[in-house]
Design an enzyme around this catalytic site. Structure first.
Site, PDB file in Angstrom:
ATOM      1  N   PRO A   2      17.863   9.018   5.902  1.00  0.00           N
ATOM      2  CA  PRO A   2      17.344  10.377   6.128  1.00  0.00           C
ATOM      3  C   PRO A   2      17.733  10.962   7.480  1.00  0.00           C
ATOM      4  O   PRO A   2      17.391  10.425   8.527  1.00  0.00           O
ATOM      5  CB  PRO A   2      15.829  10.187   6.013  1.00  0.00           C
ATOM      6  CG  PRO A   2      15.673   9.017   5.112  1.00  0.00           C
ATOM      7  CD  PRO A   2      16.793   8.097   5.489  1.00  0.00           C
ATOM      8  N   GLU A   3      18.465  12.070   7.436  1.00  0.00           N
ATOM      9  CA  GLU A   3      18.853  12.788   8.637  1.00  0.00           C
ATOM     10  C   GLU A   3      18.290  14.196   8.530  1.00  0.00           C
ATOM     11  O   GLU A   3      17.345  14.428   7.781  1.00  0.00           O
ATOM     12  CB  GLU A   3      20.377  12.762   8.794  1.00  0.00           C
ATOM     13  CG  GLU A   3      20.929  11.342   8.894  1.00  0.00           C
ATOM     14  CD  GLU A   3      22.436  11.257   9.053  1.00  0.00           C
ATOM     15  OE1 GLU A   3      23.039  12.228   9.552  1.00  0.00           O
ATOM     16  OE2 GLU A   3      23.016  10.216   8.679  1.00  0.00           O
ATOM     17  N   LYS A  62      14.948  14.621  12.942  1.00  0.00           N
ATOM     18  CA  LYS A  62      14.548  13.573  12.004  1.00  0.00           C
ATOM     19  C   LYS A  62      13.030  13.375  11.962  1.00  0.00           C
ATOM     20  O   LYS A  62      12.535  12.586  11.162  1.00  0.00           O
ATOM     21  CB  LYS A  62      15.216  12.252  12.379  1.00  0.00           C
ATOM     22  CG  LYS A  62      16.736  12.286  12.327  1.00  0.00           C
ATOM     23  CD  LYS A  62      17.286  10.921  12.721  1.00  0.00           C
ATOM     24  CE  LYS A  62      18.792  10.956  12.848  1.00  0.00           C
ATOM     25  NZ  LYS A  62      19.338   9.640  13.236  1.00  0.00           N
TER      26      LYS A  62
END
Length: 384
Positions: A2-3, A62
């Site tokens: 996840p970015e 993030k």
């Protein structure tokens, strides 16, 4: 993995499904890493959330958080494998497998489950590199608190800060490989491994080149690429199929059987260690125009190995399954990004910068905080 875009996807679903609803009950599992390393406990989280109403969901890079009807507010970070799952809607950015579609509720590796009466939300994290903390501050002051205030501007919500002039000064003030600079969240929030690779590919900049050697024209191109890649990826909520044509990651992400050593046009793709991460580079597009860090030579550049076919139920099948796991590990290393990394080491005084070299400088961990990962790295994975 996840970015900035994947976190934006979750924020989208949180806004859609949770805002305006009151938490009826909370289930938690104590975890001295996910909660403890962030300075709280699962029981404290349960007490703080029960009975409150979700007012909004917000993001910086993030990090993301729920704005509650009163403080404290839960601030979260996915690490490498964290995610939010909803009981009444699929939040994944890829096509879920049959096993995932048939998964019982609550899902595996859950850390908390919020019950809203008409649905539930669960935070899951297999590798326990995510973080869940409570921030006792006014909603409008969240970004003024640790760790958000130590992180750089977000390319999507802070366009007025992350200007061309700001970026130029940032790059000229440091002598680090440009990929390492982009990965360091103290510089810019939200850019992880795949976003960094896509940005540098679009900007036609080699990831090993020192940040202070880029020309004015290259810096302008990099600024445009950062804004384009981040804004576009967030706009489609991280869904690979909807990335613009011509993107490197539209070809590389997903499909484990695909040959990832060349683009469909035939251009070669090599894989380098830059900033402690595996970087995908297209040498014919991303040429070195200035000094680069000198730790390894170009003859150590390797193409990503091609997956081999395996026959189930045989020795070859077992070998194939093992190979598949290795391939998955390599993909994790290439496309997942963890901020639980040790600070970058300075070059020794007698190490001269030369062309055609690769950097092993590592991006800094969360600014102002000790490195939180307790596990050892193995085959591109972390174990806590």
């Amino acid at each position: 993995m996840p970015e900035i875009s994947e976190v934006a996807r979750i924020v989208h679903y949180l806004k859609k499904n949770l805002v305006g609803k009151t938490i009826k009950s909370v289930q938690v599992q104590e975890d001295e890493i996910i909660y403890g390393k962030a300075g709280t406990t699962a029981s404290a989280f349960k007490t703080a959330m029960t009975g409150k109403t979700v007012v909004d969901a917000r993001q910086q890079g993030k990090y993301f958080w729920l704005v509650m009807s009163k403080p404290p507010h839960p601030l979260m970070h996915f690490g490498m494998t964290g995610w939010i799952k909803l009981s009444n809607e699929d939040t994944t950015y890829y096509r879920p497998s049959k096993a995932e579609q048939e998964e019982a509720w609550p899902p595996r590796f859950w850390k908390f489950v919020l019950d809203f009466g008409d649905g539930q939300a669960a935070f899951v994290d297999k590798r326990r590199l995510g973080r869940i903390r409570l921030v006792d501050a006014k909603a409008e002051d969240m970004r003024k608190t640790t760790p958000l205030k130590e992180n750089g501007p977000d390319p999507v919500i802070d366009k007025d800060i992350l200007t061309l002039d700001w970026l130029s000064k940032k790059l000229r003030s440091k002598k680090v490989p440009i990929k390492a600079l982009l990965l360091d969240q103290a510089n810019i929030s939200g850019i992880g491994n795949w976003v960094g690779d896509e940005t540098l590919y679009q900007a036609k900049i080699h990831p090993e080149q020192y940040s202070n050697t880029l020309s004015d024209a290259q810096i302008k191109q990099l600024h445009l690429a950062i804004m384009h890649v981040c804004t576009s990826a967030v706009g489609v909520l991280g869904k690979k199929e909807d990335f613009p044509d011509g993107w490197l990651m539209k070809y590389l992400l997903g499909d484990e059987k695909k040959d990832k050593s060349r683009l469909p046009s035939g251009e070669k793709i090599i894989y380098l260690k830059v900033g402690g991460r595996t970087s995908a580079v297209v040498p014919s597009v991303q040429k070195k125009t200035g000094d680069v860090a000198g730790d390894f030579s170009e003859d150590e550049e390797e193409e990503e190995p091609k997956p081999k076919k395996a026959v189930n139920g045989t020795a070859a099948g077992k070998k194939g399954r093992k190979k598949k796991q290795v391939d998955e590990d390599e993909d994790d290393e290439l496309f997942e990004e963890s901020d639980e990394q040790p600070p970058a080491k300075k070059q020794k005084g007698n190490a001269k910068a030369t062309k055609g070299k690769t950097s092993t400088a590592k991006p800094a961990s969360e600014p102002g905080k000790a490195v939180e990962a307790t596990g050892k790295r193995r085959s591109g994975r972390f174990k806590a």
